[in-house]
Write an enzyme that holds these catalytic residues in place. Structure first.
Site, mmCIF file in Angstrom:
data_model
loop_
_atom_site.group_PDB
_atom_site.id
_atom_site.type_symbol
_atom_site.label_atom_id
_atom_site.label_comp_id
_atom_site.label_asym_id
_atom_site.label_seq_id
_atom_site.Cartn_x
_atom_site.Cartn_y
_atom_site.Cartn_z
ATOM 1 C CG ASN A 259 -46.061 -62.549 38.468
ATOM 2 O OD1 ASN A 259 -46.717 -63.283 39.207
ATOM 3 N ND2 ASN A 259 -46.588 -61.962 37.411
ATOM 4 C CG ASP A 416 -39.744 -66.571 23.364
ATOM 5 O OD1 ASP A 416 -39.213 -65.466 23.220
ATOM 6 O OD2 ASP A 416 -39.195 -67.520 23.962
ATOM 7 C CD GLU A 463 -37.860 -64.178 19.383
ATOM 8 O OE1 GLU A 463 -37.115 -63.232 19.733
ATOM 9 O OE2 GLU A 463 -38.304 -65.025 20.194
#
Length: 783
Positions: A259, A416, A463
């Site tokens: 990032n 995730d 998840e």
């Protein structure tokens, strides 16, 4: 050819070792990373590789712009396949490493054997970019230690934005020693992250939020400009979130990821990564999120943030990605070109699930002329599956979890695409099995351990799905695991937004989820609190947008888009409420109420408390700009909604009858004439199967016996949901002796001037109550 970075729908000298209390009792887990001897005179580097034939460690004085100050060959222990080298600190100092010790690895193997004539930037010794076994060694690529505690910078930086230099194929001879990220050897430091809250998960309210987005958009002076978007900035919001009424903050990924180049192209977010679901490390906190970027700064600042939350009694959860990495996939035609950042260059077939045939993604699985070993199994939609069936990968994941929990103070994890952690196939496919005791799922529950009913331990929240056959595993995780209950949101979304369009929602569907989804969690002995209930999450519309847009608007021009992916309209189940702003607000109040009165653990998306919008974009994973940070002016612009949310959160805390430890059984447990739950029709009768199974019925109410719940101030609680387009006059249940009904919440538009809540609850007169069209009513029974 440069493979783009794909996005999903995210000064010390001495080092501390990677030895973790309670780690798996293998020599491998106890030796990886960097460590110093007792008196700090030597440093040992240790890395695993099953297929390497030679590994060197290069040590640097600066992150970029220069060659290594020293290079040392590591020695292999053939029993463990761990490569080590112990170096005298004095030798490093003599060679010019005067500050923090920065390092990376170079590796040779069967596809690129060591040749004494090799020099950096040459192809000497090269045989192939990969071999049949899946090896992808390349000594020109400096590799990040998978166990590095901190990382100097990202692979792409403002000064170096060419990702092709890290690739094999045409760029195999390009040396990355100078520009590549380095691991940082950290000194031992105090682990002051405060006292972890000891609280059962059933009593929590989870607040999911992006760490940077939490404070980057702050317009007041509560967070200094230099701390906005950082761990330090988030720490300043701890008391504020405590006052809101949440008890656990779940941050989107904070492991080191690409990032550093976000926002560098004016008017564009192409290639940016805001959410962070592409980790480049499993141990290092993202450096960009730290206001202190000196070596050790991110680690200290993260712990200080955790302490700030702990001091307020709040838990800290991390959204973690152990199903793929930021290295990405191989070029899909031949497999020759792939980025070598870390795991792939050290031991590709150990860390990733390599296909066991020569099929490539571009020929729909049919064999081609290329040899096997070049392609991967991908059940995550981004890159190769992390090889969760491999012992080394399992050790690494458990070591990472224990590091963040025991060394950094984290209280829980949301995983995730967690179904991939139960994969039992090392090559060639996917097969979920929760039973083996040595898989990641069971080791995590046992070794961390999973939080128990006494409130001690660590939250493990799955998840529970991925992509492909057999990956949807909601309700199938082992004992101790909690799961995002995405089957909660769909019936309520249909009921709210698809009246007259989708006619398959029955009252029985709704009460199943009001009651904690026993069909999912009870068969294997789990409890209501093993399900996390939500109407919206980061992955989709905000609460406001769910009721304000008929379809996603991801192709808007910058800064509102464009964004790839996102759920299609058939999954969104959204509606613009006819463009009526008052109806949109009412629907949002309903959505919050439906989550917070249900058995299970409620999750609120950050910003929904102040009626936040993402302007119809349901997947802004690449949009790191002010439009997608929390805007605290919304608290004033939408003051009634904010006050309503705080009151609703406080109501759940004040009424333990909603925070079930066990599933309802529909029986009277104390002889007062009330069942633990009674499902009611609008005429006050108990709903029978004929009523509950009829999709034409859009009203359902329930009464909870408050006398069964320790500390419950109400004799009972009555909740009514009218999903119909017209008002319905409901007959209220008869009161217990000496009590009456009192109104606590009514989401109807007519009550907006009163804020849709009453404290203390207001007396109700008469035996009936008008439940307005598309609204939720909460009444309490008390003297």
């Amino acid at each position: 050819m440069s493979i783009p970075f794909r996005l999903r729908s995210c000064c010390g000298l001495l080092a501390v070792g990677i030895v973790l209390a309670g780690a798996p009792s293998t020599a491998l887990a106890a030796t990886l990373g960097t460590s110093f001897d007792a008196d700090g005179t030597t440093v040992t580097f240790a890395v695993y590789s099953s297929g390497a034939t030679r590994i060197e460690v290069s040590v640097y004085a600066n992150a970029t712009g220069e060659d290594a100050k020293a290079t040392y060959e590591l020695t292999l222990d053939p029993g463990t396949r761990v490569w080590t080298k112990t170096v005298a600190v004095a030798d490093l100092r003599q060679k010019g490493v005067t500050g923090a010790v920065l390092y990376g690895y170079r590796a040779w193997g069967p596809n690129w054997p060591f040749d004494p004539a090799w020099r950096k930037g040459t192809a000497t010794g090269f045989v192939a970019d990969f071999d049949d076994a899946g090896n992808r060694f390349n000594p020109n690529k400096l590799l990040l230690d998978p166990y590095a505690r901190e990382v100097t910078h990202d692979y792409l930086t403002p000064a170096q934005r060419d990702g092709s230099i890290y690739q094999s194929g045409a760029d195999r001879a390009t040396d990355t020693g100078s520009p590549a990220p380095k691991g940082i050897v950290l000194p031992a430091a105090p682990k002051d992250f405060g006292v972890k809250p000891v609280r059962p998960f059933k009593d929590d309210i989870v607040y999911e939020v992006h760490l940077r987005g939490l404070t980057m958009g702050v317009l007041d002076e509560s967070v200094p400009a230099a701390e906005r978007g950082t761990y330090a900035g988030a720490a300043r919001r701890a008391a504020d979130l405590k006052a809101l009424g949440v008890t656990a903050v779940e941050f989107l990924p904070v492991f080191e990821f690409q990032n550093d180049t976000n926002g560098l192209t004016p008017g564009s977010a192409v290639g940016d990564n805001y959410w962070g679901y592409d980790p480049n490390s499993f141990f290092a906190p993202d450096r960009r999120y730290s206001s202190n970027k000196a070596p050790g700064g991110p680690t200290r600042e993260f712990r200080e943030m955790v302490k700030a939350f702990h001091d307020q009694g709040l838990k800290v959860y991390l959204d973690v990605v152990f199903n793929h990495t930021g290295e990405g996939d191989a070029e899909p035609t031949t497999g020759t070109t792939a980025r070598l950042h870390s795991w792939r260059g050290l031991d590709n077939p150990t860390y990733y699930e390599v296909r066991d045939d020569n099929a490539s993604p571009t020929n729909l699985g049919r064999p081609n002329q290329w040899r096997k070993g070049g392609f991967y199994v991908n059940n995550n939609g981004v890159g190769p599956n992390l090889n969760a069936a491999n012992r080394v990968v399992r050790d690494m994941v458990i070591d990472s979890l224990k590091y963040w929990s025991e060394e950094m103070g984290v209280d829980g994890f949301r995983f995730d695409l967690a179904a991939l952690l139960g994969n039992t196939l090392e090559r060639g496919g996917f097969r979920f099995d929760k039973i083996p005791g040595d898989n990641i799922l069971n080791r995590a529950a046992r070794d961390l351990p999973a939080r128990g009913a006494d409130g001690r331990g660590v939250e493990l929240i799955a998840e529970p799905y991925a992509i492909g056959d057999g990956t949807f595993q909601l309700g199938s995780f082992p004992t101790g695991w909690c799961e995002w209950n995405d089957r909660f949101r769909y019936p309520f979304r249909k009921s709210q937004n698809k009246l007259g369009v989708i006619q398959d929602v029955t009252p029985a569907d709704l009460i199943r989820h009001f009651a904690g989804s026993s069909d999912l969690f009870q068969p294997n002995g789990r409890k209501p609190y093993h399900g996390v209930n939500y109407i919206v999450c980061h992955d989709g519309f905000t609460l406001r947008d769910l009721y304000s847009y008929r379809s996603k608007r991801n192709n808007q021009p910058f800064p509102l888009g464009p964004s790839e992916g996102g759920a299609d309209d058939g999954q969104n189940l959204s509606w613009d409420s006819g463009g009526d702003a008052a109806l949109q607000r009412r629907a949002a109040r309903n959505g919050l109420a439906l989550v917070l009165v249900s058995a299970g653990v409620p999750m609120v998306l950050g910003g929904d408390e102040m009626y936040r919008t993402q302007f119809g974009n349901n997947n802004p994973s690449n949009l790191d700009n002010e439009k997608f940070y929390l805007d605290y002016q919304d608290r004033h612009t939408h003051a009634r909604h904010f006050a309503y949310t705080k009151a609703l959160l406080a109501f759940r805390h004040a009424h333990p009858v909603f925070r079930r430890a066990d599933f309802y059984d529909g029986r009277d447990h104390n002889g007062n004439g009330l069942k633990d739950v009674t499902w009611l029709t609008d005429d006050g009768a108990e709903a029978d199967a004929g009523y509950l199974d009829n999709p034409a019925n859009h009203f359902i109410a329930f009464r909870l016996d408050g006398t069964e719940a320790a500390g419950e101030p109400a004799s009972s609680v009555y909740v009514a949901y009218n999903g119909w387009k017209d008002d319905i006059t409901a007959t209220l249940p008869a009161n217990l002796p000496g009590t009456r009904w009192r109104r606590a919440f009514d989401t109807a538009t007519a009550h907006e001037p009163a804020g849709n809540h009453w404290q203390p609850p207001a007396p109700v007169t008469g035996p009936t109550y008008k439940v307005a069209a598309r609204s939720v009513v909460l009444l309490v029974e008390s003297p």
